[in-house]
Design an enzyme around this catalytic site. Sequence first.
Site, PDB file in Angstrom:
ATOM      1  N   VAL A  62      46.575 101.790   6.465  1.00  0.00           N
ATOM      2  CA  VAL A  62      46.326 102.605   5.286  1.00  0.00           C
ATOM      3  C   VAL A  62      44.879 103.093   5.246  1.00  0.00           C
ATOM      4  CG1 VAL A  62      45.794 100.589   3.846  1.00  0.00           C
ATOM      5  CG2 VAL A  62      46.584 102.675   2.762  1.00  0.00           C
ATOM      6  N   CYS A  63      44.717 104.338   4.760  1.00  0.00           N
ATOM      7  CA  CYS A  63      43.397 104.884   4.438  1.00  0.00           C
ATOM      8  C   CYS A  63      43.530 105.515   3.057  1.00  0.00           C
ATOM      9  CB  CYS A  63      42.920 105.878   5.504  1.00  0.00           C
ATOM     10  SG  CYS A  63      43.909 107.380   5.617  1.00  0.00           S
ATOM     11  N   ARG A  64      42.742 106.510   2.725  1.00  0.00           N
ATOM     12  CA  ARG A  64      42.821 107.110   1.389  1.00  0.00           C
ATOM     13  C   ARG A  64      44.108 107.918   1.207  1.00  0.00           C
ATOM     14  NH1 ARG A  64      38.070 110.790  -0.483  1.00  0.00           N
ATOM     15  NH2 ARG A  64      37.007 108.973   0.296  1.00  0.00           N
TER      16      ARG A  64
END
Length: 112
Positions: A62-64
């Site tokens: 996950v990232c933004r």
Amino acid sequence: MFRGPSVPTVSITDVTEDAFILDVREDDEWAAGHAPEAMHVPMMQIPARIDEIPADRDVVVVCRVGGRSAQVVAFLQQNGLERTINLDGGMAHWAAAGRPMVSEDGGAPRVA
């Protein structure tokens, strides 16, 4: 238009509570808010810390919003970690879905 390699994705509704979450955002983004049980390895540290990522279970990256994490999934899969999956919509979708979050900076958890 150039499109990067296609990587497997998972929607927020299909992420189980016991999923291994790998958060690849920067330190300030992590401090603002993250999944409670996530492991934090900033994207640029992945090559040096690849041995810390489990190969024997599914790993949701996950990232933004999903761009950086897709790149990390592609890299990890090219390096033998085939059970990595990109979280569609990233932490923005995580927060919008009301999934649990904690912060490290003393403020209310948020996606920065």
